[in-house]
Design a protein around this motif. Structure first.
Motif, PDB file in Angstrom:
ATOM      1  N   ILE A 167     -33.133 -54.057 -68.184  1.00  0.00           N
ATOM      2  CA  ILE A 167     -33.263 -53.329 -66.624  1.00  0.00           C
ATOM      3  C   ILE A 167     -34.131 -52.357 -66.589  1.00  0.00           C
ATOM      4  O   ILE A 167     -34.998 -52.316 -65.442  1.00  0.00           O
ATOM      5  N   TYR A 168     -34.600 -51.479 -67.577  1.00  0.00           N
ATOM      6  CA  TYR A 168     -35.509 -50.482 -67.284  1.00  0.00           C
ATOM      7  C   TYR A 168     -37.049 -51.344 -67.295  1.00  0.00           C
ATOM      8  O   TYR A 168     -37.874 -50.889 -66.547  1.00  0.00           O
ATOM      9  N   ARG A 170     -37.481 -54.246 -65.988  1.00  0.00           N
ATOM     10  CA  ARG A 170     -37.483 -54.738 -64.624  1.00  0.00           C
ATOM     11  C   ARG A 170     -37.817 -53.505 -63.503  1.00  0.00           C
ATOM     12  O   ARG A 170     -38.546 -53.777 -62.636  1.00  0.00           O
ATOM     13  N   SER A 171     -37.349 -52.421 -63.928  1.00  0.00           N
ATOM     14  CA  SER A 171     -37.414 -51.280 -62.928  1.00  0.00           C
ATOM     15  C   SER A 171     -38.923 -51.036 -62.713  1.00  0.00           C
ATOM     16  O   SER A 171     -39.655 -50.557 -61.818  1.00  0.00           O
ATOM     17  N   ASP A 174     -40.812 -53.411 -60.908  1.00  0.00           N
ATOM     18  CA  ASP A 174     -40.361 -53.382 -59.534  1.00  0.00           C
ATOM     19  C   ASP A 174     -41.168 -52.149 -58.744  1.00  0.00           C
ATOM     20  O   ASP A 174     -41.789 -52.224 -57.796  1.00  0.00           O
ATOM     21  N   ASN A 175     -41.130 -50.891 -59.412  1.00  0.00           N
ATOM     22  CA  ASN A 175     -41.599 -49.613 -58.666  1.00  0.00           C
ATOM     23  C   ASN A 175     -41.982 -48.735 -59.789  1.00  0.00           C
ATOM     24  O   ASN A 175     -41.158 -48.090 -60.151  1.00  0.00           O
ATOM     25  N   ALA A 179     -39.772 -45.563 -61.426  1.00  0.00           N
ATOM     26  CA  ALA A 179     -39.407 -45.578 -62.767  1.00  0.00           C
ATOM     27  C   ALA A 179     -39.714 -44.610 -63.567  1.00  0.00           C
ATOM     28  O   ALA A 179     -39.030 -43.846 -64.150  1.00  0.00           O
TER      29      ALA A 179
ATOM     30  N   GLN B  97     -37.828 -45.286 -51.974  1.00  0.00           N
ATOM     31  CA  GLN B  97     -38.378 -45.734 -53.514  1.00  0.00           C
ATOM     32  C   GLN B  97     -37.444 -46.636 -54.250  1.00  0.00           C
ATOM     33  O   GLN B  97     -37.241 -46.085 -55.691  1.00  0.00           O
ATOM     34  N   GLU B  98     -36.597 -47.339 -53.661  1.00  0.00           N
ATOM     35  CA  GLU B  98     -35.749 -48.161 -54.432  1.00  0.00           C
ATOM     36  C   GLU B  98     -36.472 -49.225 -55.405  1.00  0.00           C
ATOM     37  O   GLU B  98     -37.638 -49.713 -55.200  1.00  0.00           O
ATOM     38  N   PHE B  99     -35.909 -49.910 -56.323  1.00  0.00           N
ATOM     39  CA  PHE B  99     -36.125 -51.160 -57.171  1.00  0.00           C
ATOM     40  C   PHE B  99     -35.465 -52.248 -56.287  1.00  0.00           C
ATOM     41  O   PHE B  99     -34.383 -52.720 -56.409  1.00  0.00           O
ATOM     42  N   LYS B 100     -36.289 -53.060 -55.686  1.00  0.00           N
ATOM     43  CA  LYS B 100     -36.284 -54.284 -54.579  1.00  0.00           C
ATOM     44  C   LYS B 100     -35.292 -55.166 -55.138  1.00  0.00           C
ATOM     45  O   LYS B 100     -34.452 -55.568 -54.520  1.00  0.00           O
ATOM     46  N   TYR B 101     -35.656 -55.719 -56.368  1.00  0.00           N
ATOM     47  CA  TYR B 101     -35.253 -56.697 -57.019  1.00  0.00           C
ATOM     48  C   TYR B 101     -33.971 -56.635 -57.928  1.00  0.00           C
ATOM     49  O   TYR B 101     -33.710 -57.315 -58.453  1.00  0.00           O
ATOM     50  N   LEU B 102     -33.698 -55.243 -57.805  1.00  0.00           N
ATOM     51  CA  LEU B 102     -32.523 -55.023 -58.699  1.00  0.00           C
ATOM     52  C   LEU B 102     -31.499 -54.754 -57.978  1.00  0.00           C
ATOM     53  O   LEU B 102     -31.552 -54.330 -56.446  1.00  0.00           O
ATOM     54  N   GLU B 106     -27.624 -52.112 -60.678  1.00  0.00           N
ATOM     55  CA  GLU B 106     -28.653 -51.981 -61.568  1.00  0.00           C
ATOM     56  C   GLU B 106     -29.704 -50.618 -61.245  1.00  0.00           C
ATOM     57  O   GLU B 106     -30.216 -50.020 -62.250  1.00  0.00           O
ATOM     58  N   LYS B 109     -28.153 -47.729 -62.654  1.00  0.00           N
ATOM     59  CA  LYS B 109     -28.426 -47.637 -64.200  1.00  0.00           C
ATOM     60  C   LYS B 109     -29.682 -47.312 -64.801  1.00  0.00           C
ATOM     61  O   LYS B 109     -29.725 -46.738 -65.708  1.00  0.00           O
ATOM     62  N   VAL B 110     -30.601 -47.441 -64.091  1.00  0.00           N
ATOM     63  CA  VAL B 110     -31.943 -46.797 -64.485  1.00  0.00           C
ATOM     64  C   VAL B 110     -31.939 -45.505 -64.502  1.00  0.00           C
ATOM     65  O   VAL B 110     -32.707 -44.980 -65.152  1.00  0.00           O
ATOM     66  N   ALA B 113     -31.798 -43.695 -68.050  1.00  0.00           N
ATOM     67  CA  ALA B 113     -33.109 -43.776 -69.049  1.00  0.00           C
ATOM     68  C   ALA B 113     -33.259 -42.757 -69.791  1.00  0.00           C
ATOM     69  O   ALA B 113     -33.654 -42.819 -70.968  1.00  0.00           O
TER      70      ALA B 113
END
Ligand SMILES: Nc1ncnc2c1ncn2[C@@H]1O[C@H](COP(=O)(O)OP(=O)(O)OP(=O)(O)O)[C@@H](O)[C@H]1O
Ligand SMILES: [Mg+2]
Lengths: 292, 267
Positions: A167-168, A170-171, A174-175, A179, B97-102, B106, B109-110, B113
């Motif tokens: 998931i990290y 992919r983040s 994504d952006n 991240a 600033q979202e993660f669009k494809y998550l 999810e 969950k980031v 980190a």
């Protein structure tokens, strides 16, 4: 009809290998926007490492296989640390030129060590792996291609979908600023994507080596087919990579079977040219390809 | 006294690309457990101030060239975002600033980190308690969520990191008034219930000063005004230019704006 089915099976199993190798390429691209021009050499490195361990060092096949997995994965980290990390923050074009240089260097190194001949692995695939479907026989190597392809695609599919590390990753794709703001270790994600790319490329390199023999030039040329595969399948998902891989695999075997074997190697690139002319962002790909 | 201070910014200057100076000697402090709001018009340098704290200047080629930033007594200026986030400072970026494809979950969950591998089910539950609207959307891709849901999501995502200092950059941006009110109430609850120290950058001075303990006003890369929030609410300049409730009620001319700026210079 039997001939048709045979080509179909060959094409699809080849396609899974292409998809697997494309997965590594796509990961590097998505996490860091780097086009890895050394991708072909990654296949060759994997195939030769396995040759070294199995045929030359004479290790049992399973041990050699596991060591190849571990070795290529670690090599990915080392290569990223030594050659790519110092360039983080530089212009993308410089990083891409670096991968070009690396590819040629790897190739030179492999040629120096192993020469330009075609090598082959000891025969190790059990005959029991051969499948008989009616009148059509699926050779053990094709069955192995299916197994390796599907297995690794599923493993990495789950990894990206469900594991925190996935998931990290992919983040970051994504952006990246977001991240970073959450403390995702972006450099570690880059390193991990190189490690995974080395590993999956090695897997497809080994099976392709069983099919075609192990040759530096040939394997690195096969690795370049990742471009038509990702242009077709898009850079977004594992599903896209499989679709792109299978289509290219089928195009190749059917062209080779019904038209001419000399056209076989070219047809993926003809497809690439046509697709880019008709749909500049790929057939199934989304806008991400724009960044290429 | 000293150990009540979570963040102490001492006279910092920030320069982008080695030449563009944006902050010119900014000083401010944030006490533990408080909400401090930083107000100012467009381009004043609010976001730059937050990025100087969180280490996010670096990827933009910006740098703290003078002064110091101390967090719990330790100097952190120009540290990397990986280090700073792990010390407990999390910045919620401007513009969501979202993660669009998550999916929404999810995305949340980031937020773990900085403490990868530790359990987080409890934290998910906490975020859904603060923002029940997210629970229904947890499986949807963030790219398909509304602006309000996204704002809740990114604040929740920050909370997942267990921040000791949460920096919010314009949480009201582009949201309907009612929703702004709701979100600010939740921000206040987070401060009270979790004990999280907050720094809130806002254009919506009215909302921000209602929940803040202390406020700063920034213009042109400098702090021009600071005082406890309730005093700032009553300050005639702030009323006129940030709260839009001038005593006369009439629109002021540009000349008056200039005189205001002149006045501020010796403030
Ligand atoms: N990466 C950058 N490189 C150069 N200049 C920058 C950079 N980021 C911001 N600036 C400049 O710094 C100044 C302050 O910007 P900043 O984003 O901090 O303002 P702000 O107070 O957050 O404004 P807003 O309310 O519009 O978000 C602006 O003049 C902006 O153009
Ligand atoms: Mg801003």
């Amino acid at each position: 009809m039997e001939f048709f089915l045979q080509l179909l099976i060959n094409g699809v199993s080849l396609g899974f290998l292409y998809a697997l190798s494309a997965l590594g390429f796509v990961m590097i691209f998505k996490s860091s926007s780097v086009l890895n021009l050394a991708h072909g050499e990654l296949l060759a490195i994997g195939a030769f490492l396995f040759l070294l361990l199995s045929a030359w060092a004479g290790l049992p096949i399973v041990v050699a296989f596991v060591l190849t997995l571990v070795g290529t994965f670690s090599l990915g980290f080392v290569v990223e640390r030594l050659f790519l990390r110092p360039l983080i923050g530089e212009n993308l074009i410089e990083v891409i030129m670096m991968t070009l240089g690396l590819g040629i260097m790897f190739k030179g190194l492999l040629l120096f060590i192993f020469g330009g001949d075609i090598h082959s692995y000891p025969r190790f695939l059990p005959e029991s792996l051969t499948l008989q479907l009616g009148n059509v026989q699926i050779p053990s190597v094709n069955v192995a291609a299916f197994i390796v392809g599907i297995l690794f695609l599923i493993v990495f599919g789950f990894f990206f979908k469900y594991s925190n590390q996935g998931i990290y990753m992919r983040s970051v794709a994504d952006n990246q600023p977001a991240a970073l703001s959450l403390g995702v270790h972006v450099r570690r994600v880059f390193a991990l994507s190189w490690a995974i790319a080395f590993l999956v490329a090695a897997m497809s390199g080994i099976v392709l080596g069983i099919i075609n023999g192990i040759n530096v030039h040939e394997l690195s040329a096969i690795g370049l087919k990742v471009f038509p595969v990702v242009i077709l399948g898009g850079l977004d998902s594992i599903g896209g990579a499989i679709l792109g891989g299978v289509i290219i695999g089928l195009l190749e075997t059917f062209t080779g079977g019904y038209i001419s074997t000399s056209l076989r190697e070219v047809v993926p690139y003809i497809a690439l040219v046509i697709i880019l002319m008709v749909k500049p962002y790929g057939l199934f790909g989304l806008v991400e390809i724009e960044r290429v | 006294m000293e150990n009540h201070i979570r963040l102490l910014i001492n006279n910092i200057s920030v320069v982008y690309s080695d030449v563009i100076q944006v902050l010119k000697g900014v000083s401010l402090s944030v006490r533990k457990g408080q909400i401090v709001s930083l107000l100012g018009s467009n381009g004043a340098g609010k976001t730059t101030t937050l990025k100087a704290i969180s280490g996010l200047l670096k990827p933009e080629n910006g740098k703290v060239t003078e002064g110091s930033i101390e967090y719990d007594g330790k100097p952190v200026q120009n540290s990397s975002p990986e280090e700073i986030t792990r010390m407990g400072i999390i910045q919620v970026l401007e513009g969501r600033q979202e993660f669009k494809y998550l999916t929404v979950e999810e995305n949340l969950k980031v937020g773990t980190a900085t403490r990868w591998g530790k359990p987080y089910q409890q934290d998910l539950k906490m975020v859904y308690d603060y923002f029940p609207a997210l629970l229904a959307r947890r499986k949807s891709l963030a790219g398909y969520c509304s602006g309000g849901e996204l704002q809740m999501m990114v604040i929740g995502r920050g909370l997942m990191a267990h921040p000791k200092l949460l920096l919010l950059d314009e949480p009201s941006l582009g949201l309907a008034p009612l929703l702004v009110k709701e979100i600010f109430q939740i921000i206040r609850r987070i401060n009270q219930e979790q004990g999280t120290t907050l720094m809130v950058v806002e254009q919506n001075a009215n909302m921000a000063l209602q929940i803040a303990h202390y406020g700063y006003v920034m213009e042109n890369g400098k702090i021009v005004l600071e005082s406890p929030a309730e005093e700032l609410r009553d300050n005639p300049d702030v009323k006129e230019f940030y709260l839009g409730t001038a005593a006369s009620g009439a629109l002021k001319s540009y000349k008056d704006v200039k005189s205001y700026k002149r006045r501020k210079r010796w403030l």
